[in-house]
Design a protein around this motif. Structure first.
Motif, PDB file in Angstrom:
ATOM      1  N   THR A   1       0.737  -1.203  -0.098  1.00  0.00           N
ATOM      2  CA  THR A   1       0.082  -0.072  -0.174  1.00  0.00           C
ATOM      3  C   THR A   1       0.850   1.208  -0.028  1.00  0.00           C
ATOM      4  OG1 THR A   1      -1.818  -1.194   1.155  1.00  0.00           O
ATOM      5  CG2 THR A   1      -1.884   1.303   1.088  1.00  0.00           C
ATOM      6  N   GLY A   2       0.569   2.001  -1.067  1.00  0.00           N
ATOM      7  CA  GLY A   2       1.348   3.527  -1.094  1.00  0.00           C
ATOM      8  C   GLY A   2       2.606   3.410  -1.926  1.00  0.00           C
ATOM      9  N   GLU A   3       2.945   2.375  -2.305  1.00  0.00           N
ATOM     10  CA  GLU A   3       4.183   2.242  -3.053  1.00  0.00           C
ATOM     11  C   GLU A   3       4.076   2.389  -4.386  1.00  0.00           C
ATOM     12  OE1 GLU A   3       7.420   1.899  -1.625  1.00  0.00           O
ATOM     13  OE2 GLU A   3       6.291   2.568   0.314  1.00  0.00           O
ATOM     14  N   ILE A   4       5.280   2.749  -5.053  1.00  0.00           N
ATOM     15  CA  ILE A   4       5.311   2.759  -6.719  1.00  0.00           C
ATOM     16  C   ILE A   4       6.474   1.777  -7.135  1.00  0.00           C
ATOM     17  CG2 ILE A   4       5.792   4.466  -8.244  1.00  0.00           C
ATOM     18  CD1 ILE A   4       3.104   5.184  -6.937  1.00  0.00           C
ATOM     19  N   SER A   5       6.203   1.165  -8.195  1.00  0.00           N
ATOM     20  CA  SER A   5       7.121   0.174  -8.609  1.00  0.00           C
ATOM     21  C   SER A   5       7.722   0.832  -9.750  1.00  0.00           C
ATOM     22  CB  SER A   5       6.233  -1.059  -9.084  1.00  0.00           C
ATOM     23  OG  SER A   5       5.770  -1.014 -10.311  1.00  0.00           O
ATOM     24  N   VAL A   6       9.186   0.248 -10.085  1.00  0.00           N
ATOM     25  CA  VAL A   6       9.753   0.420 -11.265  1.00  0.00           C
ATOM     26  C   VAL A   6       9.045   0.453 -12.875  1.00  0.00           C
ATOM     27  CG1 VAL A   6      11.842   0.566 -12.454  1.00  0.00           C
ATOM     28  CG2 VAL A   6      11.720   0.112 -10.031  1.00  0.00           C
ATOM     29  N   PRO A   7       8.251  -0.515 -12.941  1.00  0.00           N
ATOM     30  CA  PRO A   7       7.557  -0.709 -14.222  1.00  0.00           C
ATOM     31  C   PRO A   7       6.659   0.539 -14.248  1.00  0.00           C
ATOM     32  CG  PRO A   7       7.676  -3.055 -13.150  1.00  0.00           C
ATOM     33  CD  PRO A   7       8.300  -1.956 -12.119  1.00  0.00           C
ATOM     34  N   MET A   8       5.842   0.843 -13.042  1.00  0.00           N
ATOM     35  CA  MET A   8       5.095   2.234 -13.136  1.00  0.00           C
ATOM     36  C   MET A   8       5.736   3.374 -13.648  1.00  0.00           C
ATOM     37  SD  MET A   8       2.965   1.406  -9.662  1.00  0.00           S
ATOM     38  CE  MET A   8       1.827  -0.101  -9.406  1.00  0.00           C
ATOM     39  N   LEU A   9       7.016   3.592 -13.115  1.00  0.00           N
ATOM     40  CA  LEU A   9       7.780   4.686 -13.683  1.00  0.00           C
ATOM     41  C   LEU A   9       8.120   4.522 -15.045  1.00  0.00           C
ATOM     42  CD1 LEU A   9       9.925   4.882 -10.069  1.00  0.00           C
ATOM     43  CD2 LEU A   9       7.991   6.289 -10.774  1.00  0.00           C
ATOM     44  N   GLU A  10       8.573   3.507 -15.266  1.00  0.00           N
ATOM     45  CA  GLU A  10       8.917   3.327 -16.863  1.00  0.00           C
ATOM     46  C   GLU A  10       7.902   3.811 -17.803  1.00  0.00           C
ATOM     47  OE1 GLU A  10       9.828  -0.795 -17.521  1.00  0.00           O
ATOM     48  OE2 GLU A  10      10.782  -0.275 -19.487  1.00  0.00           O
ATOM     49  N   ARG A  11       6.526   3.300 -17.571  1.00  0.00           N
ATOM     50  CA  ARG A  11       5.559   3.908 -18.189  1.00  0.00           C
ATOM     51  C   ARG A  11       5.191   5.092 -18.260  1.00  0.00           C
ATOM     52  NH1 ARG A  11       2.594   1.581 -21.537  1.00  0.00           N
ATOM     53  NH2 ARG A  11       0.456   1.668 -20.695  1.00  0.00           N
ATOM     54  N   LEU A  12       5.799   5.865 -17.430  1.00  0.00           N
ATOM     55  CA  LEU A  12       5.942   7.360 -17.419  1.00  0.00           C
ATOM     56  C   LEU A  12       7.017   8.261 -18.087  1.00  0.00           C
ATOM     57  CD1 LEU A  12       4.395   7.881 -13.897  1.00  0.00           C
ATOM     58  CD2 LEU A  12       3.048   8.391 -15.932  1.00  0.00           C
ATOM     59  N   ASP A  13       7.897   7.456 -18.799  1.00  0.00           N
ATOM     60  CA  ASP A  13       9.246   7.709 -19.334  1.00  0.00           C
ATOM     61  C   ASP A  13       9.972   8.373 -18.327  1.00  0.00           C
ATOM     62  OD1 ASP A  13       8.144   7.431 -21.894  1.00  0.00           O
ATOM     63  OD2 ASP A  13       7.403   9.383 -21.972  1.00  0.00           O
ATOM     64  N   VAL A  14      10.101   7.790 -17.247  1.00  0.00           N
ATOM     65  CA  VAL A  14      11.077   8.048 -16.030  1.00  0.00           C
ATOM     66  C   VAL A  14      12.263   7.245 -16.469  1.00  0.00           C
ATOM     67  CG1 VAL A  14      11.611   7.605 -13.380  1.00  0.00           C
ATOM     68  CG2 VAL A  14       9.383   8.635 -14.372  1.00  0.00           C
ATOM     69  N   GLU A  15      13.403   8.098 -16.458  1.00  0.00           N
ATOM     70  CA  GLU A  15      14.745   7.622 -16.883  1.00  0.00           C
ATOM     71  C   GLU A  15      15.644   7.319 -15.729  1.00  0.00           C
ATOM     72  OE1 GLU A  15      17.326   8.848 -19.969  1.00  0.00           O
ATOM     73  OE2 GLU A  15      15.462   9.356 -21.056  1.00  0.00           O
ATOM     74  N   TYR A  16      15.234   8.211 -14.418  1.00  0.00           N
ATOM     75  CA  TYR A  16      16.223   7.966 -13.536  1.00  0.00           C
ATOM     76  C   TYR A  16      15.470   7.840 -12.272  1.00  0.00           C
ATOM     77  CZ  TYR A  16      20.104   9.693 -16.327  1.00  0.00           C
ATOM     78  OH  TYR A  16      21.237   9.759 -17.350  1.00  0.00           O
ATOM     79  N   VAL A  17      15.913   7.313 -11.200  1.00  0.00           N
ATOM     80  CA  VAL A  17      15.381   6.904  -9.974  1.00  0.00           C
ATOM     81  C   VAL A  17      16.320   7.127  -8.870  1.00  0.00           C
ATOM     82  CG1 VAL A  17      14.037   5.662  -8.565  1.00  0.00           C
ATOM     83  CG2 VAL A  17      13.905   5.301 -11.007  1.00  0.00           C
ATOM     84  N   LEU A  18      16.077   8.161  -7.956  1.00  0.00           N
ATOM     85  CA  LEU A  18      17.023   8.311  -6.728  1.00  0.00           C
ATOM     86  C   LEU A  18      16.918   7.119  -5.824  1.00  0.00           C
ATOM     87  CD1 LEU A  18      16.237  12.046  -5.435  1.00  0.00           C
ATOM     88  CD2 LEU A  18      17.792  11.250  -7.360  1.00  0.00           C
ATOM     89  N   ALA A  19      18.007   6.718  -5.393  1.00  0.00           N
ATOM     90  CA  ALA A  19      17.991   5.378  -4.488  1.00  0.00           C
ATOM     91  C   ALA A  19      18.874   5.898  -3.398  1.00  0.00           C
ATOM     92  CB  ALA A  19      18.538   4.323  -5.025  1.00  0.00           C
TER      93      ALA A  19
END
Ligand code: PEP
Length: 260
Positions: A81-99
């Motif tokens: 609950t409340g989380e967002i996955s990498v495939p969801m970000l990919e669909r939004l053309d997100v290229e970078y993710v802070l970790a």
């Protein structure tokens, strides 16, 4: 010196709703000229809820800006609950993710193990982690800055391989410089970024480490960007507070412009 493409990223943290986000990007684009983007990457990391609006704006206006997310979950989907996955970000053309941003480590209990799982998930979908590492003031004063950062790199990158050096960015962000107005001196930033590169050499091989981009983050402003970017191992910056001002972030992006 290796030919590394500079990367300037703005981390908006929990600021700006999706309408304010559109305005901020429009104003930023207004302040920037085509040449300002040339030969470097400009990445915006807004809150999740603004990603879709900014994706649309970037596409419709053909803006040379890239999208980043501030964190992600390491699983692709599930009852989180409340989380967002990498495939969801990919669909939004997100290229970078802070970790592993220090705020997530300090306030949300992210250990190196958790950060490692996120880095692996980001890589497994072909997105690029911006792995954040950095020491606290106490650790620095105890002379442990390099040890702390080395340990974070080893833990966060365990089992990670990098075939294209463009696919991993490390941000050295001393915790005591984040949101405090205190910036590491360019010498200190250089020394720590060089130490990061040397450890990356041990972990990933020196040829890869020589090509990897290392950012400095911590109270970067229009007034200190040039000195920081002049350092040989500083390949970019991760900007928090100043990325919320279109004028300031534009000056940071356009730091190579002749001023007269
Ligand atoms: C950050 O949050 O990554 C950061 C560097 O913040 P600031 O620029 O405000 O110090």
């Amino acid at each position: 010196m290796a030919d590394r493409l500079p990367i300037i990223a703005g981390n908006w943290k929990m600021h700006r709703d999706h309408l304010e986000a559109i305005q901020l990007v429009q104003k930023l684009a207004y302040h920037l000229e085509g040449d300002d983007y040339a030969g470097q990457e400009v990445v915006l990391c807004p809150p999740f809820i603004a990603l879709r609006s900014i994706q649309t704006l970037i596409q419709s206006d053909g803006l040379p800006m890239k999208l980043g997310a501030q964190t992600c979950h390491h699983e692709d989907e599930g009852a989180f609950t409340g989380e967002i996955s990498v495939p969801m970000l990919e669909r939004l053309d997100v290229e970078y993710v802070l970790a592993g941003h220090s705020e997530r480590r300090a306030m949300f209990g992210e250990t190196d193990e958790v950060v490692n799982a996120k880095v692996q998930a980001i890589r497994s979908h072909g997105l690029r982690p911006i792995l954040c590492v950095g020491e606290s003031l106490e650790q620095r004063e105890a002379g442990r800055a390099e040890d702390v950062v080395t340990e974070q790199l080893r833990g966060s990158l365990a089992g990670v391989t990098v075939s294209d050096p463009h696919d991993l960015v490390v941000a050295y962000e001393p915790v005591w410089a984040i949101g405090t107005g205190k910036t590491a001196t360019p010498d200190d930033a250089q020394q720590m970024c060089a130490a990061v590169r040397s450890e990356l050499g041990s972990l990933l091989g020196q040829p890869t480490a020589d090509q990897l981009r290392i950012q400095y983050g911590g109270s970067v402003k229009p007034g200190n960007i040039r000195a920081l970017m002049a350092e040989p191992d500083v390949d970019g910056v991760l900007v928090g507070g100043a990325s919320l001002s279109s004028e300031d972030f534009a000056l940071i992006v356009a730091h190579r412009r002749e001023r007269g």
